[in-house]
Design a protein around this motif. Structure first.
Motif, PDB file in Angstrom:
ATOM      1  N   ARG A  97       0.857  -1.334   0.132  1.00  0.00           N
ATOM      2  CA  ARG A  97       0.004  -0.057   0.011  1.00  0.00           C
ATOM      3  C   ARG A  97       0.993   1.299   0.033  1.00  0.00           C
ATOM      4  NH1 ARG A  97      -5.679  -0.103   1.808  1.00  0.00           N
ATOM      5  NH2 ARG A  97      -6.343  -1.964   2.282  1.00  0.00           N
ATOM      6  N   TRP A  98       1.843   1.078   0.804  1.00  0.00           N
ATOM      7  CA  TRP A  98       2.650   2.546   1.046  1.00  0.00           C
ATOM      8  C   TRP A  98       3.384   2.687  -0.430  1.00  0.00           C
ATOM      9  CZ3 TRP A  98       7.899   3.647   0.752  1.00  0.00           C
ATOM     10  CH2 TRP A  98       8.245   5.155   1.238  1.00  0.00           C
ATOM     11  N   VAL A  99       4.038   1.678  -0.668  1.00  0.00           N
ATOM     12  CA  VAL A  99       4.890   1.707  -2.170  1.00  0.00           C
ATOM     13  C   VAL A  99       3.913   2.577  -3.124  1.00  0.00           C
ATOM     14  CG1 VAL A  99       6.306   0.477  -3.773  1.00  0.00           C
ATOM     15  CG2 VAL A  99       6.377  -0.116  -1.163  1.00  0.00           C
ATOM     16  N   VAL A 100       2.919   1.744  -3.248  1.00  0.00           N
ATOM     17  CA  VAL A 100       1.947   2.491  -4.466  1.00  0.00           C
ATOM     18  C   VAL A 100       1.685   3.715  -4.178  1.00  0.00           C
ATOM     19  CG1 VAL A 100      -0.064   2.088  -5.487  1.00  0.00           C
ATOM     20  CG2 VAL A 100       1.152   0.134  -4.867  1.00  0.00           C
ATOM     21  N   LEU A 101       1.293   3.891  -2.959  1.00  0.00           N
ATOM     22  CA  LEU A 101       0.845   5.398  -2.546  1.00  0.00           C
ATOM     23  C   LEU A 101       2.110   6.327  -2.688  1.00  0.00           C
ATOM     24  CD1 LEU A 101      -1.615   5.002   0.244  1.00  0.00           C
ATOM     25  CD2 LEU A 101      -1.956   5.214  -2.167  1.00  0.00           C
ATOM     26  N   SER A 102       3.302   5.811  -2.695  1.00  0.00           N
ATOM     27  CA  SER A 102       4.514   6.590  -2.827  1.00  0.00           C
ATOM     28  C   SER A 102       5.198   6.884  -4.413  1.00  0.00           C
ATOM     29  CB  SER A 102       5.616   6.321  -2.123  1.00  0.00           C
ATOM     30  OG  SER A 102       5.283   5.975  -0.681  1.00  0.00           O
ATOM     31  N   GLY A 103       4.223   6.231  -5.060  1.00  0.00           N
ATOM     32  CA  GLY A 103       4.405   6.257  -6.642  1.00  0.00           C
ATOM     33  C   GLY A 103       5.645   5.313  -7.234  1.00  0.00           C
ATOM     34  N   LYS A 104       6.127   4.308  -6.262  1.00  0.00           N
ATOM     35  CA  LYS A 104       7.218   3.602  -6.724  1.00  0.00           C
ATOM     36  C   LYS A 104       6.379   2.160  -7.098  1.00  0.00           C
ATOM     37  CE  LYS A 104       9.980   5.352  -2.932  1.00  0.00           C
ATOM     38  NZ  LYS A 104      10.653   5.188  -1.595  1.00  0.00           N
ATOM     39  N   PHE A 105       5.736   2.417  -8.436  1.00  0.00           N
ATOM     40  CA  PHE A 105       5.257   1.040  -8.986  1.00  0.00           C
ATOM     41  C   PHE A 105       5.867   0.060  -9.283  1.00  0.00           C
ATOM     42  CE2 PHE A 105       2.850   5.131  -9.907  1.00  0.00           C
ATOM     43  CZ  PHE A 105       1.640   4.744  -9.208  1.00  0.00           C
ATOM     44  N   SER A 106       7.134   0.046  -9.816  1.00  0.00           N
ATOM     45  CA  SER A 106       7.951  -0.864 -10.291  1.00  0.00           C
ATOM     46  C   SER A 106       8.350  -1.843  -8.993  1.00  0.00           C
ATOM     47  CB  SER A 106       9.239  -0.597 -10.848  1.00  0.00           C
ATOM     48  OG  SER A 106       8.951   0.204 -12.019  1.00  0.00           O
ATOM     49  N   LYS A 107       8.586  -1.295  -7.797  1.00  0.00           N
ATOM     50  CA  LYS A 107       9.170  -1.750  -6.750  1.00  0.00           C
ATOM     51  C   LYS A 107       7.763  -2.662  -6.279  1.00  0.00           C
ATOM     52  CE  LYS A 107      10.871  -1.048  -1.988  1.00  0.00           C
ATOM     53  NZ  LYS A 107      11.442   0.005  -0.980  1.00  0.00           N
ATOM     54  N   ALA A 108       6.554  -2.011  -6.088  1.00  0.00           N
ATOM     55  CA  ALA A 108       5.281  -2.459  -5.878  1.00  0.00           C
ATOM     56  C   ALA A 108       4.923  -4.123  -6.541  1.00  0.00           C
ATOM     57  CB  ALA A 108       4.271  -1.641  -5.766  1.00  0.00           C
ATOM     58  N   LEU A 109       5.294  -3.672  -8.083  1.00  0.00           N
ATOM     59  CA  LEU A 109       5.070  -4.773  -8.784  1.00  0.00           C
ATOM     60  C   LEU A 109       5.958  -5.854  -8.569  1.00  0.00           C
ATOM     61  CD1 LEU A 109       3.232  -5.598 -11.396  1.00  0.00           C
ATOM     62  CD2 LEU A 109       5.337  -5.040 -12.838  1.00  0.00           C
ATOM     63  N   LYS A 110       7.125  -5.620  -8.127  1.00  0.00           N
ATOM     64  CA  LYS A 110       8.162  -6.806  -7.580  1.00  0.00           C
ATOM     65  C   LYS A 110       7.571  -7.363  -6.619  1.00  0.00           C
ATOM     66  CE  LYS A 110      13.258  -7.176  -6.713  1.00  0.00           C
ATOM     67  NZ  LYS A 110      14.475  -6.516  -6.323  1.00  0.00           N
ATOM     68  N   ILE A 111       7.300  -6.495  -5.616  1.00  0.00           N
ATOM     69  CA  ILE A 111       6.819  -7.277  -4.409  1.00  0.00           C
ATOM     70  C   ILE A 111       5.641  -8.064  -4.469  1.00  0.00           C
ATOM     71  CG2 ILE A 111       5.820  -6.940  -1.933  1.00  0.00           C
ATOM     72  CD1 ILE A 111       7.477  -4.248  -2.028  1.00  0.00           C
ATOM     73  N   LEU A 112       4.534  -7.652  -5.171  1.00  0.00           N
ATOM     74  CA  LEU A 112       3.438  -8.555  -5.601  1.00  0.00           C
ATOM     75  C   LEU A 112       3.613  -9.612  -6.428  1.00  0.00           C
ATOM     76  CD1 LEU A 112       0.944  -5.631  -6.636  1.00  0.00           C
ATOM     77  CD2 LEU A 112       0.833  -7.174  -4.677  1.00  0.00           C
ATOM     78  N   ARG A 113       4.950  -9.844  -7.351  1.00  0.00           N
ATOM     79  CA  ARG A 113       5.144 -10.778  -7.884  1.00  0.00           C
ATOM     80  C   ARG A 113       5.749 -12.008  -7.056  1.00  0.00           C
ATOM     81  NH1 ARG A 113       7.200  -7.953 -13.471  1.00  0.00           N
ATOM     82  NH2 ARG A 113       4.975  -8.011 -14.393  1.00  0.00           N
ATOM     83  N   TRP A 114       6.716 -11.207  -6.122  1.00  0.00           N
ATOM     84  CA  TRP A 114       7.305 -12.120  -5.067  1.00  0.00           C
ATOM     85  C   TRP A 114       6.233 -12.799  -4.184  1.00  0.00           C
ATOM     86  CZ3 TRP A 114      10.165  -9.985  -0.240  1.00  0.00           C
ATOM     87  CH2 TRP A 114      10.758 -10.998   0.246  1.00  0.00           C
ATOM     88  N   MET A 115       5.103 -12.202  -3.894  1.00  0.00           N
ATOM     89  CA  MET A 115       3.991 -12.712  -3.055  1.00  0.00           C
ATOM     90  C   MET A 115       3.348 -13.666  -3.758  1.00  0.00           C
ATOM     91  SD  MET A 115       1.000 -10.489  -1.313  1.00  0.00           S
ATOM     92  CE  MET A 115       2.217  -9.281  -0.964  1.00  0.00           C
ATOM     93  N   ALA A 116       3.111 -13.437  -5.106  1.00  0.00           N
ATOM     94  CA  ALA A 116       2.482 -14.435  -5.958  1.00  0.00           C
ATOM     95  C   ALA A 116       2.968 -15.721  -6.204  1.00  0.00           C
ATOM     96  CB  ALA A 116       1.999 -13.820  -7.365  1.00  0.00           C
ATOM     97  N   ALA A 117       4.556 -15.708  -6.286  1.00  0.00           N
ATOM     98  CA  ALA A 117       5.136 -16.796  -6.513  1.00  0.00           C
ATOM     99  C   ALA A 117       5.417 -17.594  -5.284  1.00  0.00           C
ATOM    100  CB  ALA A 117       6.794 -16.272  -6.837  1.00  0.00           C
ATOM    101  N   LEU A 118       5.468 -17.085  -4.125  1.00  0.00           N
ATOM    102  CA  LEU A 118       5.455 -17.675  -2.766  1.00  0.00           C
ATOM    103  C   LEU A 118       4.048 -18.622  -2.413  1.00  0.00           C
ATOM    104  CD1 LEU A 118       7.555 -15.619  -0.586  1.00  0.00           C
ATOM    105  CD2 LEU A 118       8.208 -17.857  -1.211  1.00  0.00           C
ATOM    106  N   ASN A 119       2.955 -17.621  -2.967  1.00  0.00           N
ATOM    107  CA  ASN A 119       1.668 -18.163  -2.590  1.00  0.00           C
ATOM    108  C   ASN A 119       1.072 -19.250  -3.998  1.00  0.00           C
ATOM    109  OD1 ASN A 119       1.419 -16.794  -0.332  1.00  0.00           O
ATOM    110  ND2 ASN A 119       0.332 -15.166  -1.225  1.00  0.00           N
TER     111      ASN A 119
END
Length: 543
Positions: free
Chosen positions: A262-284
């Motif tokens: 949430r904080w990463v997206v609201l800070s405008g760091k979309f590439s970093k947010a996408l990286k975290i979400l893909r990491w989350m998806a891979a582990l899940n």
């Protein structure tokens, strides 16, 4: 809401969430050691005045109290070069040559710096300064966390707690010790605030109560560790160092903890947010879903949250609208009374006449059923019933202790343990309840203010204990009454069971109003009732 749907796509209750909880929970395991450390490092052993150098009388040559034991702060005035006073009921004087302590259990800051008799209040002051550090840290670090992110504050707080806790172990005097304890409290605020947000924001609505309670169990287990460490390490400096060193390790492990999406997206760091979400998806086990996500998808699905982030919010916004004012006021009183009552019992274990180590184990053990009952109650009865009931029961138990004579230590202990269990339940509910009541745009600010009030309560508790020197029952009356007031205030909070996290202040206003609405009528009946209310054209029959 867009964010919760996005989290469901990559998995909001899988391996990632449990791994994240473990990484966040291990340091919480050690927080209990610091919160309750002064129970052991500031324990007051049996003691009496040291006799003048030229006398040879033992404790039997000291004035006796009403219980038949030697006075702790008075001695007879001895004539020079004599072994016994002329009259065992003679004149007395303060302990001019220091004190003799029974060090069969452990030494402490009390024995090292003679924090007894006229200086005994300094022990309570040291604990209050520690709580003041938690209070001020919550105010400052809550704002910094919104500016720079949850993870940097968490990582720096681990390092500060490790350094300040170790520094306290090498303190040459009480003043330096108190300064390091203040810094330890400051860093604990950063850990608690960031851990709570990072744990709750990445799980589904149904899992919030469970994950919050599981995190609470890490603290409970820490309460079991502390008595064992204190028993095995009777030297207070080594004990202080032992509970501080692990946070250097937690500082290194924190690099594996991901930032709040949430904080990463609201800070405008979309590439970093996408990286975290893909990491989350891979582990899940949802790697394909993660790969489908793009920065454009992220911007589109969270455009509402991104537009809201452009607005600047402050602490004043917590009081800007009617329902949010009500939430802030009631939560503040609930947090204050919980911290006030909890530390009145947690820091008074040596006052109940029971073995210090055993009672601390019992105090920790009661949290296990208390937290289990809490999560069941939150998920079935609701948050606000659970919160109010826990505080009302705790207040009643504290007041009941007043009417139990001191020669019934077992009954007094049972009431204290029951009250402490209820207050632990209150803490478990409050951490979750507060994150669900405040909207995303000011959630961290709301958590910071709430924690501020519980620290004001915990900081005040040791000072209120001093009023017991006037009348022994006065502290219990104050602690019990304030706790009952907190429980009463909780009844005015809206229910949050099975509701999405609010994003805006307007969400809270509408959502709080909806929470009080009566059960909706069937659609057909509701539609039939609405027909006469619809506007009619010129000359048209209303039917």
């Amino acid at each position: 809401m867009a964010f919760s749907e996005l989290m469901d796509r990559v998995g909001s209750k899988g391996t990632f969430q449990y791994l994240n909880m473990v990484l966040l929970g291990l340091p919480v395991l050690g927080l209990a050691n610091h919160y309750l450390l002064q129970i052991f490092t500031a324990a007051t052993p049996p003691h009496h005045c040291r006799l003048p150098p030229n006398t040879s009388a033992g404790p039997w040559g000291l004035p006796k109290g009403l219980d038949g034991k030697p006075e702790t702060c008075l001695r007879f005035i001895y004539p020079p070069n004599t072994s016994l006073p002329n009259n065992t009921q003679g004149a007395t004087e303060p302990c001019l040559d220091g004190w003799v302590y029974d060090l069969h259990t452990m030494d402490s800051i009390v024995t090292e710096w003679d924090l007894v008799c006229d200086s005994r209040r300094l022990k309570e002051v040291a604990q209050s300064v520690f709580m003041a550090g938690i209070l001020i840290g919550g105010i400052v670090l809550g704002d910094l966390s919104d500016r720079f992110g949850r993870k940097p504050i968490l990582t720096c707080s681990y390092l500060l707690l490790a350094a300040s806790g170790s520094g306290a172990a090498f303190s040459p005097n009480l003043s330096i010790y108190t300064i390091f304890r203040f810094l330890s409290g400051w860093s604990i605020s950063g850990i608690v605030l960031s851990t709570t947000i990072l744990n709750v924001e990445c799980v589904s609505i149904q899992m919030r109560a469970i994950m919050s309670t599981l995190m609470g169990y890490f603290y409970t287990c820490g309460q079991f560790i502390l008595p064992g460490l204190a028993y095995a390490i009777p030297q207070w400096r080594w004990l202080q160092l032992t509970v501080s060193i692990p946070f250097f390790v937690f500082f290194l492990l924190s690099w594996w903890i991901p930032e709040s999406v949430r904080w990463v997206v609201l800070s405008g760091k979309f590439s970093k947010a996408l990286k975290i979400l893909r990491w989350m998806a891979a582990l899940n086990g949802k790697k394909e879903e993660g790969e489908k996500l793009s920065v454009e998808d992220l911007k589109f699905s969270m455009q509402k949250e991104i537009s809201l982030a452009k607005a600047k919010y402050s602490m004043a916004d917590l009081f800007r609208t009617p329902n949010l004012r009500r939430v802030t006021f009631c939560l503040s009183l609930a947090w204050f009374s919980t911290g006030f009552g909890y530390y009145s019992l947690a820091m008074s274990v040596e006052d109940f006449g029971v073995n210090l180590y055993i009672l601390q184990l019992i105090f920790g053990g009661v949290d296990i059923p208390a937290k289990f009952i809490t999560v069941l109650s939150m998920n079935h009865l609701g948050r606000h019933i659970t919160q109010a009931g826990a505080l009302l029961l705790a207040g009643g138990a504290i007041l009941a202790i007043i009417f139990v004579p001191s020669d019934l230590p077992t009954l007094r202990t049972v009431l204290a343990v029951f009250g402490k269990g209820c207050l632990s339940s209150s803490f478990s509910c409050l951490f979750l309840y507060t994150t669900e009541l405040y909207p995303t745009v000011i959630r961290q600010t709301g958590m910071g203010v709430s924690n501020m009030w519980t620290r004001v309560g915990s900081m005040s508790a040791p000072l209120v204990k001093i009023t017991g020197e006037l009348q022994p029952f006065i502290p219990s009356v104050i602690f019990g009454t304030v706790t009952l007031l907190g429980g009463s205030a909780a009844y005015f909070l809206p229910e949050t069971l099975n509701r999405p996290l609010p994003e805006t202040i307007e969400d809270v206003e509408n959502w709080s109003w909806q929470a009080k609405k009566p059960k909706q009528e069937p659609e057909a009946e509701k539609a039939s009732q609405k027909i006469p209310l619809q506007p009619c054209g010129r000359g048209r029959d209303p039917s």
